[in-house]
Write an enzyme that holds these catalytic residues in place. Sequence first.
Site, mmCIF file in Angstrom:
data_model
loop_
_atom_site.group_PDB
_atom_site.id
_atom_site.type_symbol
_atom_site.label_atom_id
_atom_site.label_comp_id
_atom_site.label_asym_id
_atom_site.label_seq_id
_atom_site.Cartn_x
_atom_site.Cartn_y
_atom_site.Cartn_z
ATOM 1 C CG HIS A 83 -28.729 -0.339 10.064
ATOM 2 N ND1 HIS A 83 -29.394 1.194 10.072
ATOM 3 C CD2 HIS A 83 -27.420 -0.096 9.583
ATOM 4 C CE1 HIS A 83 -28.279 1.847 9.586
ATOM 5 N NE2 HIS A 83 -27.073 0.953 9.357
ATOM 6 C CD GLU A 143 -21.632 -2.669 -1.252
ATOM 7 O OE1 GLU A 143 -21.851 -1.620 -0.446
ATOM 8 O OE2 GLU A 143 -20.782 -3.218 -1.338
ATOM 9 N NE ARG A 202 -2.427 -1.587 3.540
ATOM 10 C CZ ARG A 202 -2.731 -1.243 4.637
ATOM 11 N NH1 ARG A 202 -4.054 -0.453 4.799
ATOM 12 N NH2 ARG A 202 -2.111 -1.477 5.885
ATOM 13 C CG ASP A 249 -26.268 -4.133 11.325
ATOM 14 O OD1 ASP A 249 -27.238 -3.566 11.827
ATOM 15 O OD2 ASP A 249 -25.262 -4.067 12.369
ATOM 16 C CG HIS A 305 -21.894 10.084 6.926
ATOM 17 N ND1 HIS A 305 -23.122 9.622 6.739
ATOM 18 C CD2 HIS A 305 -21.425 8.721 6.652
ATOM 19 C CE1 HIS A 305 -23.441 8.529 6.715
ATOM 20 N NE2 HIS A 305 -22.495 7.905 6.520
ATOM 21 C CB SER A 359 -20.521 0.888 16.596
ATOM 22 O OG SER A 359 -20.763 1.887 15.357
HETATM 23 N N1 GLN Z 1 -24.412 -2.020 13.621
HETATM 24 C C1 GLN Z 1 -23.286 -1.420 12.811
HETATM 25 C C2 GLN Z 1 -22.749 -0.344 13.733
HETATM 26 O O1 GLN Z 1 -23.337 0.315 14.233
HETATM 27 C C3 GLN Z 1 -24.049 -0.999 11.665
HETATM 28 C C4 GLN Z 1 -22.808 -0.560 10.838
HETATM 29 C C5 GLN Z 1 -23.309 -0.313 9.370
HETATM 30 O O2 GLN Z 1 -24.561 -0.229 8.880
HETATM 31 N N2 GLN Z 1 -22.440 0.007 8.284
HETATM 32 O O3 GLN Z 1 -21.554 0.301 13.515
HETATM 33 ZN ZN ZN Z 2 -25.547 1.538 8.717
#
Ligand code: GLN
Ligand code: ZN
Length: 763
Positions: free
Chosen positions: A650, A614, A16, A608, A703, A442
């Site tokens: 999710h 995608e 990398r 999740d 974000h 998280s």
């Molecule tokens: N449960 C994961 C988190 O909270 C979901 C992450 C995601 O959707 N990319 O980080």
């Molecule tokens: Zn997410």
Amino acid sequence: MAITHNLGFPRIGAKRQLKFALESYWKGQSSIEDLKAVGSQLRAQHWEDQTGLDLVPVGDFAFYDQMLDMSFTLGNLPERVRGLAGDALDTYFRVARGRSAPAVEEQAGCTCGVAAGEMTKWFDTNYHYIVPELTADTRFELDASRLLEQLAEAKAQGVRAKPVVIGPVTYLALGKTKDGSDPLALLERLLPVYAELLNTLAEHGADWVQIDEPILVTELDEPWRHAFEIAYHELKSAPVKLLLATYFGELQEQRYLAANLPVAGLHIDVVRGREDLVPLLNLLPSSKILSLGVIDGRNIWKTDLNAVLEWLEPIQAQLGERLWIAPSCSLLHVPVDLDSEQRLDAEIQSWLAFARQKLDELRILAGALNQGRHTVQAELAANRAAIAARRSSPRVNNPAVKAALAKIDARLGERNSPYAERAAKQAERLQLPKFPTTTIGSFPQTAEIRQTRRQFKAGDIDEAAYVEAMRGEIARCVREQEALGLDVFVHGEPERNDMVEYFGEQLDGYAFSQFGWVQSYGSRCVKPPILFGDISRPKAMTVDWITYAQSLTDKPMKGMLTGPVTILNWSFVRDDQPRSATCRQLALAIREEVLDLEQAGVRVIQIDEAALREGLPLRKSQWEDYLGWAIESFRITANGVADETQIHTHMCYSEFNDIIAAIADMDADAITIETSRSDMELLDVFDDFKYPNEIGPGVYDIHSPNIPAEEQMVELMRKAAERIPAERLWVNPDCGLKTRQWSEVIPALTNMVSAAKTLRASL
Ligand code: GLN
Ligand code: ZN
């Protein structure tokens, strides 16, 4: 003589190097000259790696993205970066990242930067390109300097260079018009610049030019098909030979078109588009080169060389000099060098090939075709042995898993009762207020957490110390959630490095590389785990952590899992069985975890599926099939629980227009999605569809470091309630909070909880 060539080589470097050089430059720790020097070294190294091929790609190197390079070659820079000070490369980074290096920004008298170009997925890969910005007024102007510089370097190195460019139709098809105008209207203006480019390349000694038109493997409307005719008739007088390259799928109804465009050669992906081969052999005019992509550029398995030769030799007899062979697509999508691996299990390593090894395979195939199989006898025998070993390995084949798979029936994916009945029982058990609040899983992954995980991995601390440290983090998350007054808790995921790797590490059938990095965008790389065998779960993976977390509170603690489709889509997966079978195996394994959590008293379980969307195939005609087994897999995972157990899922995106029926079919009791930036309008599709279950439309953009105000979130939820009945709404952030700081999370969630209270009061 079969000619060998390559379509593109990974540019990030085996260790990398490009990533580190870029990030150091962006931080102002090294000069632009240093960065450019690393670029030259990498190109030189990669051309050397391709020694022995008849034609080697030039121009496949990019400091950030090959589409962005193409936009610069065509002089299509967004207005906002024109005329800024600094090196051309700084302008390029401004489009890529919205800023260049800090020192350069200061020189230019601004510290604010400019908006970054939009980024999106390159076909069905995990690579992301910068979308060309177009308007009805876009003008193009050739800047061949980058290509010519690389061409000169290659020549100085004695490389048999084949410049690589993105074709005009794919360029326009992947661009986005900001004013709603038709991108195809720009074709007429664009083609003279391509013609000039090809002339320039010819003047500088190019004989063949590879022109990539992967858009040909997708469904195309008539005007786009016609654009191919116009484009290539106009370019046919260019004084170079064009190799029109397609990849990532079958040409299908585009076969006739592709075969008859006035170019000197056509490359097709026969790993994914094998069905095209026989029809194309008949369609292709007898003057044309046919390049066959026989080595998988999208996966990391050794090619079965003997099997390829079996069908390739008769084709060689038919095509003679007109046969070329290559990897199926650019090797950008695989890691660089298997020989870098020191910790990979030797047996599994013997089944793999990364970019360098794939080129060795190409050389062996060429040896067999051109000098006879006997000249590469030892190599072919070794390959045969490796393929046979993988096929029969007990580590790949687990009869118990195969038997469980054969026993799957529709019942397995069915809940006992319809949503309305379950919802009543869950409400009774959970006793949640209206507009219940929760988070996505998280909490901040602090430097200490990451360090503790590293120390444990390195053996610097023992398991007991590690568990204690993680329990401490979980306890902190629980305390904070109590103080915030959230309704449904999470344990915070401190023990997870990554939502896929964490589960892969605990499942049988997975291996992990040390250096198997693949570029995702710019300097960002991912290291997908390698799913090599039948999947099984030796023991519970999350139950201890979740039950510990639950023991600290009376509030419902969510069990937190990654779903089978996401695990599949973010791994390198086996090529010896359909993806659907692998996905069902994952489903059965995660289902066991779901049932164990339920058994342990966990009342809410979130599964999740961040990568469900995608995985959609490039052609819409294949969506139904994919969604069929993907949703079935989710249902198998989730739906073995009692009515009283609440299942959440999710997804971190908000485009559901074309998949809403499938989403509803998952039948999760609640779904949390990303919506805060779209002003809830994206809930319209749930409304129109009469989506029956509960929804948590994200009200807080994770974000951004901004702290969302209470009123703003109340307002968003009011808009949501205009579309979805209030009693089915949850209040939550868009996604997990792992990339945020506690100092951001606490005030943001405080406001979010207040927003929920305000909403309840107004009911
Ligand atoms: N449960 C994961 C988190 O909270 C979901 C992450 C995601 O959707 N990319 O980080
Ligand atoms: Zn997410």
